[in-house]
Design an enzyme around this catalytic site. Structure first.
Site, PDB file in Angstrom:
ATOM      1  N   CYS A   1       4.724  -7.821   2.423  1.00  0.00           N
ATOM      2  CA  CYS A   1       4.865  -7.716   3.875  1.00  0.00           C
ATOM      3  C   CYS A   1       3.949  -6.611   4.379  1.00  0.00           C
ATOM      4  O   CYS A   1       4.361  -5.466   4.521  1.00  0.00           O
ATOM      5  CB  CYS A   1       6.317  -7.432   4.249  1.00  0.00           C
ATOM      6  SG  CYS A   1       7.439  -8.736   3.720  1.00  0.00           S
ATOM      7  N   LYS A   2       2.704  -6.938   4.585  1.00  0.00           N
ATOM      8  CA  LYS A   2       1.722  -5.935   5.008  1.00  0.00           C
ATOM      9  C   LYS A   2       2.088  -5.390   6.380  1.00  0.00           C
ATOM     10  O   LYS A   2       2.469  -6.120   7.279  1.00  0.00           O
ATOM     11  CB  LYS A   2       0.331  -6.556   5.051  1.00  0.00           C
ATOM     12  CG  LYS A   2      -0.749  -5.569   5.468  1.00  0.00           C
ATOM     13  CD  LYS A   2      -2.095  -6.217   5.441  1.00  0.00           C
ATOM     14  CE  LYS A   2      -2.580  -6.431   4.034  1.00  0.00           C
ATOM     15  NZ  LYS A   2      -2.842  -5.152   3.347  1.00  0.00           N
TER      16      LYS A   2
ATOM     17  N   GLY B   1      -8.506   6.773   8.838  1.00  0.00           N
ATOM     18  CA  GLY B   1      -9.324   5.753   9.490  1.00  0.00           C
ATOM     19  C   GLY B   1     -10.549   5.384   8.687  1.00  0.00           C
ATOM     20  O   GLY B   1     -11.161   4.364   8.937  1.00  0.00           O
TER      21      GLY B   1
ATOM     22  N   ASP C   1      -5.475   2.320  -4.022  1.00  0.00           N
ATOM     23  CA  ASP C   1      -5.098   0.988  -3.551  1.00  0.00           C
ATOM     24  C   ASP C   1      -4.370   0.262  -4.672  1.00  0.00           C
ATOM     25  O   ASP C   1      -4.565   0.555  -5.851  1.00  0.00           O
ATOM     26  CB  ASP C   1      -6.339   0.181  -3.145  1.00  0.00           C
ATOM     27  CG  ASP C   1      -6.035  -0.866  -2.070  1.00  0.00           C
ATOM     28  OD1 ASP C   1      -4.851  -1.238  -1.937  1.00  0.00           O
ATOM     29  OD2 ASP C   1      -6.968  -1.293  -1.388  1.00  0.00           O
TER      30      ASP C   1
ATOM     31  N   GLY D   1      -2.991   7.652 -15.571  1.00  0.00           N
ATOM     32  CA  GLY D   1      -2.342   6.767 -14.619  1.00  0.00           C
ATOM     33  C   GLY D   1      -0.843   6.767 -14.815  1.00  0.00           C
ATOM     34  O   GLY D   1      -0.280   7.691 -15.386  1.00  0.00           O
TER      35      GLY D   1
ATOM     36  N   ASP E   1     -15.243  -1.763   3.984  1.00  0.00           N
ATOM     37  CA  ASP E   1     -15.087  -2.954   3.160  1.00  0.00           C
ATOM     38  C   ASP E   1     -14.045  -3.862   3.799  1.00  0.00           C
ATOM     39  O   ASP E   1     -13.120  -3.415   4.465  1.00  0.00           O
ATOM     40  CB  ASP E   1     -14.737  -2.605   1.709  1.00  0.00           C
ATOM     41  CG  ASP E   1     -13.374  -1.953   1.555  1.00  0.00           C
ATOM     42  OD1 ASP E   1     -12.958  -1.219   2.468  1.00  0.00           O
ATOM     43  OD2 ASP E   1     -12.734  -2.159   0.512  1.00  0.00           O
TER      44      ASP E   1
END
Length: 410
Positions: free
Chosen positions: A57-58, A95, A115, A190, A293
Site C-alpha cells: 500500500c504505497k 525531495g 530502498d 545488513g 530515477d
C-alpha cells in the site's frame, strides 16, 4: 552479514539462473527460472510471498510530500523553502533521490540512500539483481557513479517452507551481490529478519567531492528531457502473472499472445536489473542540469517532483513515451487500470529522467547506445512555467524495440 541464512545450494544450480550471452554478445531471451532444478514444487512462485492482504500500500505522493515537509521545519515551526535553494543548509536531501550530508573533514559529503520492496518477479536471482540496481539508482540519479559500500536488507517470509527458504534466499543474495560487484562496490553487512512478507532492498553509501554529484535543480528553458529505460515494467510483470489466471487473461488474450507476454516479461526483468551507472557517467560529460530515477510514482510523478524543486521558473512537458513492446496495447485493453499513457503506472528500477542542454541531448543518447547497446530517448522539453510537469493529451508511443529480432531480447 550477521543474521543471514546460509545454504549448501550447489554451484551448478546457481549457474542455471545466470544470464547467458550468445557469441555475438547480443542479449538473448533468458532461460526462465525452473523450480524443479532446485527441487521445489513445480508451481512455486516467489511473487506469492508478496501477495498478502495489506501489502504494497504505497503512500500517495501528496501525502508523502506532506509527511516529508515535517523534516524541513525549522525550530520556530516554519517550513523552509526547497532545500535546493538553500545549499548552505547543513544537510540536503528531502525531495532528492539521495541525501547529501556535508562531512566535518576536507569538504567531502556523504551521499546515502535506501530502498526495498516486495518480490515482483519469480526468479530469485534476478530479484536480487533488480533490488540492488534499484537501490543504486538513487545515487546514479544524483550523478554519483561510484558507491563505497552497500548493506543488504532482507526479510524472509514466514510462509516459506524451510526448503524454499534455503533455496530462494541464497539466490536473492547472490543476485544482489553480483550486481553490487558489477557496480564496483561490495556488500559488507545488513540485516535479515523473519516477516509475513518477503522483502529485499538495501542501503548505498558513498563519500563524494562536490564535483562528483549533480544537485538536480538547474533546469533552464530550452533544455530537453531524456529517459534512459523504457516504461511498462508494471504492465509486463502483471500481464505475465495473468497468463495463469483465466479471468484476467481473457482481458488481453486478443491483444497479445503468450509469447508476446513472455518476451515483455524478459525485457522488463533485463531492464530492471540493468544499472544506470553509464547513464550517470554521461550526465557529467554532457552537462546535465539535474535528474531523477523513475520508480514507484511513475514517470509523471517523478517528473513533477523534479520540476517542483527547480531554481528557475520552468515546467516540463512530455511528448513521447518509450514503452516495452506491446505493453501500451495491453494497458489500453485494461481500461484505466495502469494509467500508463497518463504517466502514473508504477515502474521498478526504471531509467533516469534527465534535463540536458538541447544541443547535447542527441549526442548523449547516441553515446549511451554506443557504450551500452541500449537506447535512450528525448521525451520532452523544458519551458517557462510554474515548476509543474505534464504529459500532452496524445503522447507518441515509441515501441521498444521497434522490430522483433529472432532469438534476441532487444
Amino acid at each position: 552479514m550477521g543474521d543471514y541464512i546460509h545454504s549448501n545450494i550447489a554451484q551448478d544450480n546457481v549457474a542455471m539462473v545466470r544470464l547467458e550471452l550468445s557469441q555475438n554478445d547480443q542479449i538473448p531471451l533468458r532461460r526462465p527460472f525452473d523450480p524443479l532444478i532446485h527441487d521445489l514444487d513445480p508451481h512455486f512462485k516467489l511473487t506469492r510471498f508478496a501477495d498478502l492482504k495489506g501489502r504494497g500500500c504505497k503512500v500517495p505522493q501528496d501525502v508523502l510530500n506532506k509527511l516529508l515537509e515535517g523534516f524541513q521545519q525549522d525550530e520556530n515551526g516554519h517550513g523552509e523553502q526547497s532545500h535546493f535553494m538553500h545549499m548552505s543548509m547543513t544537510k540536503i536531501g528531502i525531495g532528492m533521490d539521495a541525501a547529501v550530508v556535508p562531512l566535518r573533514h576536507g569538504g567531502l559529503s556523504l551521499v546515502q540512500t535506501t530502498d526495498y520492496f516486495y518480490p515482483l518477479v519469480d526468479d530469485p536471482f534476478v530479484m536480487g539483481k533488480i533490488a540492488c540496481s534499484n537501490v543504486l539508482s538513487d545515487l546514479y540519479a544524483m550523478g554519483v557513479t561510484e558507491c563505497d559500500n552497500m548493506l543488504m536488507l532482507l526479510s524472509v517470509s514466514t510462509k516459506m517452507t524451510e526448503k524454499e527458504r534455503d533455496v530462494v534466499i541464497p539466490l536473492i543474495m547472490r543476485g544482489f551481490k553480483e550486481t553490487a560487484f558489477e557496480a564496483g562496490t561490495t556488500v559488507t553487512g545488513g540485516q535479515t529478519v523473519v516477516n509475513p512478507w518477503c522483502t529485499i532492498g538495501g542501503v548505498a553509501t558513498t563519500v563524494c567531492q562536490p564535483n562528483e554529484f549533480i544537485i538536480p535543480d538547474n533546469a533552464v528553458v530550452g533544455d530537453v528531457l531524456v529517459l534512459t529505460k523504457p516504461l511498462g515494467t508494471q504492465v509486463a510483470v502483471n500481464s505475465h502473472q495473468w497468463v495463469d489466471q483465466p479471468d484476467k487473461w481473457n482481458r488481453i488474450k486478443l491483444i497479445v499472445s503468450e509469447e508476446d507476454v513472455r518476451k515483455a516479461y524478459q525485457r522488463a526483468m533485463d531492464s530492471m536489473a540493468r544499472l544506470n551507472k553509464t547513464a550517470a557517467k554521461l550526465m557529467h560529460k554532457y552537462n546535465a542540469h539535474g535528474a531523477t530515477d523513475v520508480t514507484g510514482f511513475g514517470l509523471l510523478g517523478h517528473a513533477q517532483t523534479l520540476a517542483k524543486h527547480q531554481k528557475n521558473e520552468v515546467s516540463f512537458v512530455i511528448h513521447n513515451l518509450p514503452v516495452i513492446a506491446k505493453m501500451a496495447s495491453v494497458a489500453k485493453a485494461c481500461g484505466n487500470m495502469f494509467q500508463l499513457l497518463q504517466g502514473n503506472s508504477a515502474e521498478t528500477s526504471g531509467g533516469l529522467l534527465i534535463c540536458l542542454p538541447r544541443e547535447q541531448a542527441a549526442a548523449y543518447c547516441k553515446d549511451i547506445e554506443k557504450v551500452e547497446g541500449y537506447q535512450a530517448w528525448i521525451i520532452g522539453i523544458v519551458e517557462k512555467g510554474t515548476r509543474t510537469a505534464r504529459i500532452i493529451d496524445k503522447p507518441r508511443v515509441i515501441e521498444v524495440p521497434a522490430k522483433e529480432k529472432e532469438g534476441e531480447l532487444w
